[in-house]
Design a protein around this motif. Sequence first.
Motif, PDB file in Angstrom:
ATOM      1  N   ASN A 140      -5.668   8.618 -22.332  1.00 16.26           N
ATOM      2  CA  ASN A 140      -4.803   7.859 -21.794  1.00 16.26           C
ATOM      3  C   ASN A 140      -3.275   8.537 -21.680  1.00 16.26           C
ATOM      4  OD1 ASN A 140      -2.847   5.678 -20.114  1.00 16.26           O
ATOM      5  ND2 ASN A 140      -3.800   3.888 -21.110  1.00 16.26           N
ATOM      6  N   ALA A 141      -2.920   9.366 -21.280  1.00 18.74           N
ATOM      7  CA  ALA A 141      -1.831  10.534 -20.702  1.00 18.74           C
ATOM      8  C   ALA A 141      -0.538   9.657 -20.293  1.00 18.74           C
ATOM      9  CB  ALA A 141      -1.830  11.736 -20.234  1.00 18.74           C
ATOM     10  N   GLY A 142      -0.603   8.590 -20.138  1.00 16.10           N
ATOM     11  CA  GLY A 142       0.655   7.119 -19.134  1.00 16.10           C
ATOM     12  C   GLY A 142       1.665   8.659 -17.951  1.00 16.10           C
ATOM     13  N   VAL A 143       2.204   8.957 -18.308  1.00 14.89           N
ATOM     14  CA  VAL A 143       3.443   8.852 -16.781  1.00 14.89           C
ATOM     15  C   VAL A 143       3.463  11.092 -16.959  1.00 14.89           C
ATOM     16  CG1 VAL A 143       5.067   9.512 -15.622  1.00 14.89           C
ATOM     17  CG2 VAL A 143       4.051   6.822 -16.775  1.00 14.89           C
ATOM     18  N   THR A 144       2.578  11.252 -16.443  1.00  8.86           N
ATOM     19  CA  THR A 144       2.853  13.055 -16.229  1.00  8.86           C
ATOM     20  C   THR A 144       3.775  13.746 -15.654  1.00  8.86           C
ATOM     21  OG1 THR A 144       0.810  13.440 -15.323  1.00  8.86           O
ATOM     22  CG2 THR A 144       0.792  12.925 -17.615  1.00  8.86           C
ATOM     23  N   GLN A 145       4.687  14.593 -15.697  1.00 11.74           N
ATOM     24  CA  GLN A 145       5.271  15.446 -14.691  1.00 11.74           C
ATOM     25  C   GLN A 145       4.986  16.710 -14.945  1.00 11.74           C
ATOM     26  OE1 GLN A 145       8.745  12.654 -15.647  1.00 11.74           O
ATOM     27  NE2 GLN A 145       9.541  13.924 -13.947  1.00 11.74           N
ATOM     28  N   THR A 146       5.245  17.636 -13.859  1.00 11.63           N
ATOM     29  CA  THR A 146       4.992  19.153 -13.803  1.00 11.63           C
ATOM     30  C   THR A 146       6.001  19.692 -12.504  1.00 11.63           C
ATOM     31  OG1 THR A 146       3.781  18.654 -11.253  1.00 11.63           O
ATOM     32  CG2 THR A 146       2.596  19.378 -14.723  1.00 11.63           C
ATOM     33  N   PRO A 147       6.555  20.204 -12.513  1.00  9.12           N
ATOM     34  CA  PRO A 147       6.964  20.992 -13.656  1.00  9.12           C
ATOM     35  C   PRO A 147       7.805  20.039 -14.773  1.00  9.12           C
ATOM     36  CG  PRO A 147       8.516  22.059 -12.659  1.00  9.12           C
ATOM     37  CD  PRO A 147       8.122  21.057 -11.628  1.00  9.12           C
ATOM     38  N   LYS A 148       7.945  20.864 -16.292  1.00 13.60           N
ATOM     39  CA  LYS A 148       8.945  20.363 -17.815  1.00 13.60           C
ATOM     40  C   LYS A 148      10.474  21.083 -16.930  1.00 13.60           C
ATOM     41  CE  LYS A 148       6.451  19.493 -21.025  1.00 13.60           C
ATOM     42  NZ  LYS A 148       4.744  19.580 -20.271  1.00 13.60           N
ATOM     43  N   PHE A 149      10.206  22.224 -16.577  1.00 16.96           N
ATOM     44  CA  PHE A 149      11.610  23.078 -16.161  1.00 16.96           C
ATOM     45  C   PHE A 149      11.538  23.942 -15.237  1.00 16.96           C
ATOM     46  CE2 PHE A 149      13.429  22.777 -20.370  1.00 16.96           C
ATOM     47  CZ  PHE A 149      11.840  22.523 -21.184  1.00 16.96           C
ATOM     48  N   GLN A 150      12.381  24.094 -14.625  1.00 15.69           N
ATOM     49  CA  GLN A 150      13.266  24.502 -13.066  1.00 15.69           C
ATOM     50  C   GLN A 150      14.384  25.436 -12.845  1.00 15.69           C
ATOM     51  OE1 GLN A 150       9.719  25.507 -10.884  1.00 15.69           O
ATOM     52  NE2 GLN A 150      10.955  26.365  -9.658  1.00 15.69           N
ATOM     53  N   VAL A 151      14.377  26.491 -12.108  1.00 19.63           N
ATOM     54  CA  VAL A 151      15.398  27.096 -12.458  1.00 19.63           C
ATOM     55  C   VAL A 151      15.436  27.640 -10.276  1.00 19.63           C
ATOM     56  CG1 VAL A 151      16.963  28.842 -11.906  1.00 19.63           C
ATOM     57  CG2 VAL A 151      15.891  28.053 -13.995  1.00 19.63           C
ATOM     58  N   LEU A 152      16.320  26.953  -9.399  1.00 21.56           N
ATOM     59  CA  LEU A 152      16.225  26.983  -8.023  1.00 21.56           C
ATOM     60  C   LEU A 152      17.341  27.994  -7.297  1.00 21.56           C
ATOM     61  CD1 LEU A 152      14.626  24.069  -6.647  1.00 21.56           C
ATOM     62  CD2 LEU A 152      13.237  26.059  -6.998  1.00 21.56           C
ATOM     63  N   LYS A 153      17.130  28.844  -6.410  1.00 23.38           N
ATOM     64  CA  LYS A 153      18.838  28.829  -5.515  1.00 23.38           C
ATOM     65  C   LYS A 153      18.969  28.175  -4.624  1.00 23.38           C
ATOM     66  CE  LYS A 153      18.204  34.340  -6.870  1.00 23.38           C
ATOM     67  NZ  LYS A 153      17.617  35.788  -5.697  1.00 23.38           N
ATOM     68  N   THR A 154      20.426  28.095  -4.698  1.00 22.82           N
ATOM     69  CA  THR A 154      20.853  26.831  -3.773  1.00 22.82           C
ATOM     70  C   THR A 154      20.069  27.531  -2.361  1.00 22.82           C
ATOM     71  OG1 THR A 154      22.954  27.174  -3.939  1.00 22.82           O
ATOM     72  CG2 THR A 154      22.547  26.610  -2.657  1.00 22.82           C
ATOM     73  N   GLY A 155      19.480  26.538  -1.608  1.00 28.28           N
ATOM     74  CA  GLY A 155      18.654  26.797  -0.676  1.00 28.28           C
ATOM     75  C   GLY A 155      16.711  26.975  -0.636  1.00 28.28           C
ATOM     76  N   GLN A 156      16.982  27.069  -2.310  1.00 26.05           N
ATOM     77  CA  GLN A 156      15.568  27.134  -1.926  1.00 26.05           C
ATOM     78  C   GLN A 156      15.007  25.158  -1.633  1.00 26.05           C
ATOM     79  OE1 GLN A 156      15.204  29.097  -5.674  1.00 26.05           O
ATOM     80  NE2 GLN A 156      14.222  31.022  -4.266  1.00 26.05           N
ATOM     81  N   SER A 157      13.734  25.061  -1.688  1.00 22.64           N
ATOM     82  CA  SER A 157      12.786  24.005  -1.513  1.00 22.64           C
ATOM     83  C   SER A 157      11.609  24.071  -2.824  1.00 22.64           C
ATOM     84  CB  SER A 157      12.024  24.253  -0.434  1.00 22.64           C
ATOM     85  OG  SER A 157      10.912  25.206  -0.241  1.00 22.64           O
ATOM     86  N   MET A 158      11.653  22.827  -3.463  1.00 22.87           N
ATOM     87  CA  MET A 158      10.847  22.579  -4.092  1.00 22.87           C
ATOM     88  C   MET A 158      10.133  20.843  -3.879  1.00 22.87           C
ATOM     89  SD  MET A 158      11.685  22.461  -8.113  1.00 22.87           S
ATOM     90  CE  MET A 158      10.313  21.690  -8.771  1.00 22.87           C
ATOM     91  N   THR A 159       8.674  20.525  -5.108  1.00 24.02           N
ATOM     92  CA  THR A 159       8.108  19.621  -4.821  1.00 24.02           C
ATOM     93  C   THR A 159       8.185  19.365  -6.614  1.00 24.02           C
ATOM     94  OG1 THR A 159       7.084  19.799  -2.631  1.00 24.02           O
ATOM     95  CG2 THR A 159       5.772  17.958  -4.739  1.00 24.02           C
ATOM     96  N   LEU A 160       8.180  18.189  -7.394  1.00 20.89           N
ATOM     97  CA  LEU A 160       8.236  17.855  -8.388  1.00 20.89           C
ATOM     98  C   LEU A 160       6.902  16.514  -8.432  1.00 20.89           C
ATOM     99  CD1 LEU A 160      11.207  18.579  -8.461  1.00 20.89           C
ATOM    100  CD2 LEU A 160      10.991  17.143 -10.395  1.00 20.89           C
ATOM    101  N   GLN A 161       5.645  17.260  -8.797  1.00 21.71           N
ATOM    102  CA  GLN A 161       4.694  16.329  -9.355  1.00 21.71           C
ATOM    103  C   GLN A 161       4.716  15.486  -9.837  1.00 21.71           C
ATOM    104  OE1 GLN A 161       3.003  16.621  -6.418  1.00 21.71           O
ATOM    105  NE2 GLN A 161       2.996  18.492  -5.846  1.00 21.71           N
ATOM    106  N   CYS A 162       4.566  14.248 -10.309  1.00 21.19           N
ATOM    107  CA  CYS A 162       3.891  13.031 -11.603  1.00 21.19           C
ATOM    108  C   CYS A 162       2.671  11.985 -11.021  1.00 21.19           C
ATOM    109  CB  CYS A 162       5.432  11.724 -10.419  1.00 21.19           C
ATOM    110  SG  CYS A 162       5.821  10.249 -11.856  1.00 21.19           S
ATOM    111  N   ALA A 163       2.279  12.151 -11.232  1.00 25.64           N
ATOM    112  CA  ALA A 163       0.779  11.196 -12.085  1.00 25.64           C
ATOM    113  C   ALA A 163       1.245  10.680 -12.876  1.00 25.64           C
ATOM    114  CB  ALA A 163      -0.223  11.666 -11.639  1.00 25.64           C
ATOM    115  N   GLN A 164       0.560   8.657 -12.705  1.00 27.22           N
ATOM    116  CA  GLN A 164       0.614   7.717 -13.661  1.00 27.22           C
ATOM    117  C   GLN A 164      -1.428   7.699 -13.539  1.00 27.22           C
ATOM    118  OE1 GLN A 164      -0.632   4.716 -12.796  1.00 27.22           O
ATOM    119  NE2 GLN A 164      -0.690   4.117 -11.299  1.00 27.22           N
ATOM    120  N   ASP A 165      -1.543   7.172 -14.923  1.00 29.90           N
ATOM    121  CA  ASP A 165      -2.952   7.357 -14.735  1.00 29.90           C
ATOM    122  C   ASP A 165      -2.998   5.357 -15.929  1.00 29.90           C
ATOM    123  OD1 ASP A 165      -4.100   8.182 -18.093  1.00 29.90           O
ATOM    124  OD2 ASP A 165      -2.268   7.267 -17.908  1.00 29.90           O
TER     125      ASP A 165
END
Lengths: 111, 114
Positions: B1-26
């Motif tokens: 039972n992992a609880g709530v997990t998130q990926t990634p742990k760290f991220q560096v972006l440049k202004t204007g870039q896009s990204m998606t943060l993932q979250c899952a719960q069991d």
Amino acid sequence: AQSVAQPEDQVNVAEGNPLTVKCTYSVSGNPYLFWYVQYPNRGLQFLLKYITGDNLVKGSYGFEAEFNKSQTSFHLKKPSALVSDSALYFCAVRDGVKLIFGTGTRLQVFP
Amino acid sequence: NAGVTQTPKFQVLKTGQSMTLQCAQDMNHNSMYWYRQDPGMGLRLIYYSASEGTTDKGEVPNGYNVSRLNKREFSLRLESAAPSQTSVYFCASSERGGSGDTQYFGPGTRLTVL
């Protein structure tokens, strides 16, 4: 609007001494109050909550909190502090679906 | 039972870039949340999902979008990152979303936007 205040940015206590981390609240209606702890580079861990009933709430790791309606306070306490209790502590109040957090109190327990 | 997990742990972006943060719960929870944590400000709610198929704005939704992919997963998207979005992002879940419900938090994603 619901709000909580944590008047101390930092609390220092010697290991083995009792500790108190203060929280006061302002709500309309019944308060639903929570304490969370955050260790460095970690997420928030739930400690305890007050919903209704007994004013003394017992939680994880030996912590407890006292709900005081007349003083609108919900202070976190522990009879004997451990060095491993050193962390950032957040008080929060439920406002609809969201939690309203205080700004946090850093607890430092010295050996 | 992992609880709530998130990926990634760290991220560096440049202004204007896009990204998606993932979250899952069991934990089979119905409600999920995204918060951001900034120094001296506690946590503030960005978006939440009271149940599968629904999403709503929180206190600070501007610049973000969310998707409740299924009961387990709730993602946060930054379409065009800005330096003001540098923060630590936490996902949380709770059983029903009621006032007495406890929210359980993931370990966080530390995002830096240059």
